[in-house]
Design a protein around this motif. Structure first.
Motif, PDB file in Angstrom:
ATOM      1  N   LYS A  84       0.765  -1.048  -0.401  1.00 23.02           N
ATOM      2  CA  LYS A  84      -0.266   0.586   0.172  1.00 23.02           C
ATOM      3  C   LYS A  84       0.456   1.270  -0.350  1.00 23.02           C
ATOM      4  O   LYS A  84       0.516   2.438   0.060  1.00 23.02           O
ATOM      5  CB  LYS A  84      -0.726  -0.164   1.282  1.00 23.02           C
ATOM      6  N   VAL A  86       2.625   4.384  -1.201  1.00 18.71           N
ATOM      7  CA  VAL A  86       2.135   4.989  -3.113  1.00 18.71           C
ATOM      8  C   VAL A  86       3.416   5.126  -3.514  1.00 18.71           C
ATOM      9  O   VAL A  86       3.718   4.906  -4.760  1.00 18.71           O
ATOM     10  CB  VAL A  86       1.248   6.718  -2.361  1.00 18.71           C
ATOM     11  N   SER A 124     -10.126   1.770  -2.776  1.00 16.59           N
ATOM     12  CA  SER A 124      -9.265   3.434  -1.833  1.00 16.59           C
ATOM     13  C   SER A 124     -10.111   4.584  -2.449  1.00 16.59           C
ATOM     14  O   SER A 124     -10.705   4.072  -3.544  1.00 16.59           O
ATOM     15  CB  SER A 124      -7.516   3.569  -2.073  1.00 16.59           C
ATOM     16  N   THR A 126      -9.146   6.322  -3.677  1.00 19.70           N
ATOM     17  CA  THR A 126      -7.792   6.985  -3.957  1.00 19.70           C
ATOM     18  C   THR A 126      -8.033   6.714  -6.335  1.00 19.70           C
ATOM     19  O   THR A 126      -7.254   7.508  -6.871  1.00 19.70           O
ATOM     20  CB  THR A 126      -5.950   6.478  -4.580  1.00 19.70           C
ATOM     21  N   ASN A 180      -9.600   8.015   4.801  1.00 17.36           N
ATOM     22  CA  ASN A 180      -8.108   7.627   5.165  1.00 17.36           C
ATOM     23  C   ASN A 180      -8.835   7.205   6.584  1.00 17.36           C
ATOM     24  O   ASN A 180      -8.505   8.112   7.588  1.00 17.36           O
ATOM     25  CB  ASN A 180      -7.201   9.922   5.319  1.00 17.36           C
ATOM     26  N   ASN A 200       2.596   8.694   5.847  1.00 20.23           N
ATOM     27  CA  ASN A 200       1.418   9.003   6.303  1.00 20.23           C
ATOM     28  C   ASN A 200       1.046  10.080   7.710  1.00 20.23           C
ATOM     29  O   ASN A 200       1.673   9.644   8.159  1.00 20.23           O
ATOM     30  CB  ASN A 200      -0.267   7.977   6.446  1.00 20.23           C
ATOM     31  N   LEU A 201       0.079  10.897   7.517  1.00 23.05           N
ATOM     32  CA  LEU A 201       0.533  11.879   8.300  1.00 23.05           C
ATOM     33  C   LEU A 201       0.033  11.344  10.170  1.00 23.05           C
ATOM     34  O   LEU A 201       1.187  11.669  10.322  1.00 23.05           O
ATOM     35  CB  LEU A 201      -0.727  13.325   8.246  1.00 23.05           C
ATOM     36  N   TYR A 204       2.948   9.093  10.827  1.00 19.77           N
ATOM     37  CA  TYR A 204       4.053  10.602  11.102  1.00 19.77           C
ATOM     38  C   TYR A 204       4.183  11.525  12.876  1.00 19.77           C
ATOM     39  O   TYR A 204       4.936  11.463  13.578  1.00 19.77           O
ATOM     40  CB  TYR A 204       4.461  11.191  10.554  1.00 19.77           C
ATOM     41  N   ARG A 232      -8.467  16.254   4.311  1.00 24.94           N
ATOM     42  CA  ARG A 232      -9.158  14.804   3.693  1.00 24.94           C
ATOM     43  C   ARG A 232     -10.346  13.971   4.622  1.00 24.94           C
ATOM     44  O   ARG A 232     -10.293  15.068   5.391  1.00 24.94           O
ATOM     45  CB  ARG A 232      -7.323  13.597   4.192  1.00 24.94           C
TER      46      ARG A 232
HETATM   47  N1  UFG Z   1       1.208  15.056   4.936  1.00 25.72           N
HETATM   48  C1  UFG Z   1       2.298  15.783   5.735  1.00 25.72           C
HETATM   49  N2  UFG Z   1       3.710  15.146   5.865  1.00 25.72           N
HETATM   50  C2  UFG Z   1       3.233  14.148   6.189  1.00 25.72           C
HETATM   51  C3  UFG Z   1       2.715  13.023   5.519  1.00 25.72           C
HETATM   52  C4  UFG Z   1       1.313  13.335   5.270  1.00 25.72           C
HETATM   53  O1  UFG Z   1       1.446  16.880   4.611  1.00 25.72           O
HETATM   54  O2  UFG Z   1       4.350  13.707   6.770  1.00 25.72           O
HETATM   55  C5  UFG Z   1       0.119  15.266   4.058  1.00 25.72           C
HETATM   56  C6  UFG Z   1       0.140  14.876   3.111  1.00 25.72           C
HETATM   57  O3  UFG Z   1       1.024  15.981   2.381  1.00 25.72           O
HETATM   58  C7  UFG Z   1      -1.421  14.808   2.708  1.00 25.72           C
HETATM   59  C8  UFG Z   1      -2.203  14.916   4.133  1.00 25.72           C
HETATM   60  O4  UFG Z   1      -1.561  15.023   5.321  1.00 25.72           O
HETATM   61  O5  UFG Z   1      -2.340  16.132   3.036  1.00 25.72           O
HETATM   62  C9  UFG Z   1      -2.884  13.352   3.976  1.00 25.72           C
HETATM   63  O6  UFG Z   1      -1.684  12.470   3.766  1.00 25.72           O
HETATM   64  P1  UFG Z   1      -1.366  10.807   3.994  1.00 25.72           P
HETATM   65  O7  UFG Z   1      -0.190  10.203   3.185  1.00 25.72           O
HETATM   66  O8  UFG Z   1      -1.874  10.591   5.305  1.00 25.72           O
HETATM   67  O9  UFG Z   1      -2.612  10.442   2.833  1.00 25.72           O
HETATM   68  P2  UFG Z   1      -3.032  10.237   1.713  1.00 25.72           P
HETATM   69  O10 UFG Z   1      -4.343  10.790   1.622  1.00 25.72           O
HETATM   70  O11 UFG Z   1      -2.646  10.695   0.524  1.00 25.72           O
HETATM   71  O12 UFG Z   1      -2.880   8.805   1.178  1.00 25.72           O
HETATM   72  C10 UFG Z   1      -3.824   7.866   2.290  1.00 25.72           C
HETATM   73  C11 UFG Z   1      -3.335   6.812   1.604  1.00 25.72           C
HETATM   74  C12 UFG Z   1      -3.317   5.695   0.193  1.00 25.72           C
HETATM   75  C13 UFG Z   1      -4.752   6.501  -0.084  1.00 25.72           C
HETATM   76  C14 UFG Z   1      -4.949   7.884   0.310  1.00 25.72           C
HETATM   77  C15 UFG Z   1      -6.631   7.831  -0.851  1.00 25.72           C
HETATM   78  O13 UFG Z   1      -1.927   6.298   2.168  1.00 25.72           O
HETATM   79  O14 UFG Z   1      -3.471   4.148   0.571  1.00 25.72           O
HETATM   80  O15 UFG Z   1      -5.354   7.571   1.158  1.00 25.72           O
HETATM   81  O16 UFG Z   1      -6.715   8.620  -1.051  1.00 25.72           O
HETATM   82  F1  UFG Z   1      -4.956   6.088  -1.814  1.00 25.72           F
END
Ligand code: UFG
Ligand code: NAD
Length: 340
Positions: A84, A86, A124, A126, A180, A200-201, A204, A232
């Protein structure tokens, strides 16, 4: 019902197994532990108050999977198993297609051979890409490919399931599009245990809180959103788990064919709002630095959840504050996750 859960030792799978056990289902887990630990299975047993059968096996291994299905004869499958990350999927596309699409093809073949007709699949948000604006509805037009190979595996698997359901009128598939998932079981005994630096946010941020990371890197504050950071739809993992139990009820009612549901809250929160909520839950500031945008991030994504409410009788109940408190409890009680 006896439920065979692929990837049941993972983050969402472990929470779902606990809910299934609590609702009286029998659970059989098949997981090759490529991104999880055996301790998770022990804790599922502890929280569920019942034994679960565990097979350390790769879902791509057709012979082994066939033997498991013939022995266990499950009434339904929940298919969580998959890779999973990305960014990793961009580096290693073949691994993602082989594992995610390959495991699903093997699973469907074995299900067909052993007469198992019910599957819930982890899709997802996504898959929506950037074709339509939120709130995203299940009947939105989908792009031909996602913004990374991982996302494209989800689109491909959805299509495979649609084609298979079309060819087999007695086959039932529920495709759940997660937004999310964050948070952890309120006991703090199971939670998200990412290996290496979290992508992921939420994982972290909790590592910043416990001092494993210096500061959060926020990827962009110049998006067209009220505070400039991305929005999100964060959903508590236990709400998500309950969504799976609700989906299984469709199978108990009879032939449901192929159904698609969003699992989210219907509410968006910006990165800055999430940082603030975690900071309040932790009772401390969360140091952060603003970086450039991360490739592939959409400004805004949140679900329309009406269909799951109407047809599954399910809706998310927990708040962002619950998600933060539970994620922090898990991280503080298990600073090194499940350990080695
Ligand atoms: N973000 C940060 N800093 C970090 C991590 C994330 O600023 O260290 C931000 C990202 O830029 C984004 C938000 O936090 O704006 C959410 O990011 P995540 O990585 O937590 O989640 P995503 O929405 O990118 O992705 C998640 C899942 C994927 C899935 C997707 C579907 O990780 O598997 O949702 O929308 F495909
Ligand atoms: P996870 O990595 O914690 O769990 C996946 C589990 O599958 C792991 O235990 C891993 O060991 C196992 N696995 C992987 N490939 C396997 C194989 N070939 N055979 C047997 N086991 C295998 O991930 P998660 O967050 O619990 O996600 C579960 C599912 O939900 C995945 O399909 C994921 O793509 C999907 N999903 C997750 C998110 C998210 O943000 N966490 C969002 C949308 C969809």
């Amino acid at each position: 019902m006896k439920i065979l859960v692929t990837g049941g030792a993972g983050y969402i799978g472990s929470h779902t197994c606990v809910v299934l056990l609590q609702q009286g289902h029998e659970v059989v887990i098949v997981d090759n532990l490529c991104n999880s630990k055996p301790a998770a299975v022990e804790r599922i047993r502890e929280l569920g108050g019942k034994d679960v059968k565990f097979y350390k096996e790769d879902v791509c291994n057709e012979t082994a999977l066939g033997e498991i299905f013939r022995r266990e004869q499950p009434g339904a499958v929940i298919h969580f198993a998959g890779l999973k990350a990305v960014g990793e999927s961009v580096e290693k596309p073949l691994e993602y297609y082989a594992n995610n699409v390959g495991s699903t093809l093997t699973l469907l073949k074995v299900m067909g051979e052993t007469g198992v007709k019910n599957i819930v699949f982890s899709s997802s948000a996504t898959v929506y890409g950037d074709v339509e604006d939120p709130p995203l509805r299940e009947d939105a037009a989908l792009p031909n490919h996602a913004n990374c190979p991982y996302g494209t595996t989800k689109l491909m698997i959805e299509q495979i399931l649609k084609d298979y359901a079309h060819a087999h009128s007695d086959f039932n598939a529920v495709l759940l599009r997660y937004f999310n998932p964050v948070g952890a079981h309120e006991s703090g005994r199971i939670g998200e245990d990412p290996s290496g630096i979290p992508n992921n946010l939420s994982p972290y941020i909790v590592q910043v809180v416990v001092g494993k990371r210096d500061k959060l890197h926020i990827f962009g504050n110049d998006y067209p959103t009220p505070d400039g950071t991305c929005i999100r739809d964060y959903i508590h993992v236990v709400d998500l788990a309950e969504g799976h139990a609700a989906a299984l009820k469709l199978f108990e009612k009879g032939n449901c064919g192929l159904r698609v549901y969003n699992l989210g809250t219907g509410r968006g929160h910006s990165v800055m709002e999430v940082v603030k909520a975690f900071s309040e839950a932790a009772g401390q500031d969360i140091p952060y630095v603003i970086e450039g945008r991360r490739a592939g991030d959409l400004p805004e994504s949140y679900a329309d959840c009406q269909k799951a409410k109407d047809e599954l009788g399910w809706e998310a109940k927990k708040t962002l504050q619950d998600m933060c408190a539970d994620a922090l409890r898990w991280q503080r009680q298990n600073p090194d996750g499940y350990g080695d």
